[in-house]
Structures are given as structure tokens and as C-alpha cells.
Design a protein around this motif. Structure first.
Motif: not given
Length: 360
Positions: A252-258, A282-284, A286-292, A329-330
């Protein structure tokens, strides 16, 4: 019934097949576990006699010598899920007065599950736990008879072993349904390698969730868990997609970067949800909605299951732990305006560095 005399010695799996019970039941009979019904015990013992089955005396001696040690076989220990699970099991075992001895399977398979088990049995363990993302490692373990309580960390049930896991399908369904509830209709899945059991479960749940909602399930894009694979996908992602459920946070991080480099805003133009809730999610930006996934609960329950079996308690064969959808926020309702790239707005520098003052 004919005894296997003069040929290969009968093994525990053959005894189980002829007796019509599981491999685990035969192991419990061998270890005089009190939970076995007398009729079942007698049937297994009778099959052992008829097949001329002789337990491995060296393995049984090691198994019966209490060591207060749990053996763990772990595959892909560098990945977030297996590494977090191992740490949780080590902490839980320590709290119960046990040590953990670990053997990591090698990426080139020069160290197999069989090799790992032989290594652990040679030093003496009371119970065995397998943390593996791949079916192949479990298949190898099935070929070996340890004669001690064995647990596999996986979501799908196993006849021969105890299983404990975070409910992967539930987690993927929570993520996908959230995107549907926000109003998204073109939801793509960025999957992990589909030879991984967890990746396969997440992909199936995403597909089933879309089908129940009457939505099209596009063919998922398969990554390799790394942020680089998410970045590569994001560089050419179909602009008609309004939401992506990524099978882990790193992709998800790499995707948001691209997407940022292309001037496509998250979440205004594309919503993104990950899986795992890594420490930095939480520091991405925007901060990432995710499954914990609750790895602490996973470790505690895995150790408790094995020790309860050692003590002759009533142990559930399969246990699933509920995951939690963490809203950040994502992800947001789909936006109908043209994406940022079409309006010529800032994209970040040539190195992909994101200015915190830019609108994402």
C-alpha cells in the motif's frame, strides 16, 4: 488385515488411515492422552498390532523427557507476519516458563520442514509450532511423525494439527465492505503471492465480498509483499479504479508513492486500504486505513493451546482471532472530479520525496 512384515515399517499415518482416525488421535494414543475414548484407543492399538507398527523409540524418549521447551519452525521469517508471530510466541512462552527454540526454513529450501523437525527433536522439545505461509511446508510436515502436540499458525483447518490464526477472510471482508459502504464500485485487489495461504484467503474474501454486492471482481494484481511491487503497480494503474485493497501495508505504501508521483490524490481520487497495521502505518501520507492483526493474542493462544494439550486439557482443534479495521485518512467516498494529474498540480520531486505541505 495383513501386517506389513518383510517390507517398509508401517508409519503413524498408515495406522491413522486404517483405524479411521486422524494422525493427531494416533499420537494421543501413543502418549496416553486422557481425552481419547476407550473404544477409540482400543481400535488404534489393535491396528498398531495388526500392522506391526513400532513407534520410533528415540523420538518417543525425547518427547517424554520434559524440557520446558517449545520448538518453532518458521518460514519467511523476514516478513512482517511470520516475524511478528514468532516474537509473540516467544513472549507468551516466556510468561509460561518455557523457552523457544527456532529453526528457520531457508528460502532455497535447503533446510526443509523435515530437517527442522529432526533438529528440534534432537535437542528435546515438549511441543511443536509451525509458522508457515506456504502449503508446501505443511505438506512436508505431514510426512513426519513427531509424536508431540503440534500446532500450525494458519486460518484454514487441518485434520492432523491444531490451528490458530487471525481470521484472514474476515479481515479482507472488513476492508472490502468498508470500501463498498463508502460508495466505491471499482475496487481492485493488490494481492500477495498466491502460494501464501494468507494471501489466498484475503483474495478469496475480497472476491466473495464483491460478488455478494453484485460488483465486478477484476483480476487481482499479484505483488510480492514489498513496497517496490506496490510502486510498480501504481505507476500504470487503470485510472478507472477508484479504490484498492492491498494485501499488506508495505505494498500500500509503494502504491501511494507511485500515485503521488502521477498526481493522483489519496483518498480524493483513489482510496487505499492495507493489511497488518505495521508500526508506521499511522505515519504514512495520508495515514493508512488498514486491518490490524493482534499478534500478541495469537502468540498467547498458540502457546496456551499447546500447553493445554500437554496437560491433557480440552483443546479446540481450530481457533480464529477476530481482526480489527483501523480507520484513518486513506479511504473516503469516491470523488467525481478529474484526478490531480489532469490538472497539472505538483507531483513530488524526481526521487519520489513527498512534501508534507502538498495536497495528497
Amino acid at each position: 488385515m495383513t501386517a506389513l512384515s518383510g517390507g517398509p515399517r508401517a508409519n503413524i499415518r498408515q495406522v491413522a488411515a486404517v483405524a479411521g482416525v486422524s494422525h493427531m488421535t494416533v499420537s494421543r494414543v501413543l502418549n496416553e492422552h486422557p481425552s481419547i475414548a476407550p473404544a477409540t484407543r482400543e481400535r488404534v492399538l489393535e491396528v498398531m498390532r495388526e500392522l506391526n507398527y513400532r513407534p520410533n523409540s528415540a523420538a518417543r524418549a525425547l518427547a517424554s523427557r520434559k524440557s520446558n521447551r517449545i520448538g518453532v519452525v518458521v518460514d519467511s521469517v523476514i516478513e512482517f507476519g511470520p516475524a511478528s508471530t514468532l516474537r509473540a510466541i516467544e513472549d507468551a512462552a516466556h510468561d509460561r516458563g518455557y523457552t523457544v527454540s527456532t529453526v528457520a526454513l531457508s528460502a532455497d529450501r535447503s533446510v526443509t520442514a523435515h530437517d527442522a523437525l529432526v533438529n528440534l527433536m534432537s535437542i528435546g522439545i515438549d511441543a511443536l509450532c509451525l509458522i508457515t505461509p506456504r502449503t508446501s511446508s505443511i505438506d512436508l510436515l505431514r510426512e513426519v511423525s513427531s509424536g508431540i502436540p503440534t500446532l500450525v499458525v494458519k486460518a484454514e483447518p487441518e485434520e492432523d494439527f491444531f490451528t490458530v490464526s487471525v481470521d484472514q477472510r474476515m479481515g479482507a471482508a472488513l476492508a472490502t465492505q468498508h470500501l463498498i459502504d463508502l460508495g466505491h464500485r471499482e475496487i481492485l485487489h493488490l494481492a500477495g503471492p498466491l502460494d501464501w495461504l494468507d494471501a489466498r484467503g484475503r483474495e478469496r474474501a475480497w472476491r466473495e465480498c464483491l460478488e455478494r454486492a453484485g460488483l465486478r471482481a477484476r483480476e487481482p494484481v499479484v505483488g510480492d509483499w514489498t513496497s517496490d511491487s506496490g510502486y510498480a503497480f501504481g505507476g500504470s494503474m487503470d485510472p478507472t479504479v477508484t479504490a484498492v485493497f492491498a494485501a499488506n501495508d508495505r505494498m500500500a505504501l509503494g502504491l501511494m508513492h507511485a500515485l503521488h508521483e502521477r498526481g493522483i490524490r489519496v483518498p480524493q481520487d483513489v482510496s487505499v486500504i492495507g493489511f497488518d497495521d505495521v508500526t508506521d502505518a499511522r505515519h504514512f501520507l495520508p495515514p493508512l486505513t488498514t486491518v490490524r492483526q493482534d499478534f500478541r493474542a495469537l502468540g498467547t493462544l498458540s502457546v496456551a493451546t499447546l500447553l493445554a494439550e500437554l496437560e491433557g486439557g480440552d483443546v479446540p482443534h481450530r481457533t480464529l482471532i477476530e481482526p480489527e479495521l483501523v480507520l484513518r485518512a486513506s479511504a473516503a467516498p469516491p470523488h467525481t472530479a478529474a484526478p490531480q494529474a489532469a490538472r497539472g498540480l505538483p507531483r513530488g520531486d524526481v526521487n519520489g520525496n513527498i512534501d508534507a505541505h502538498d495536497e495528497l
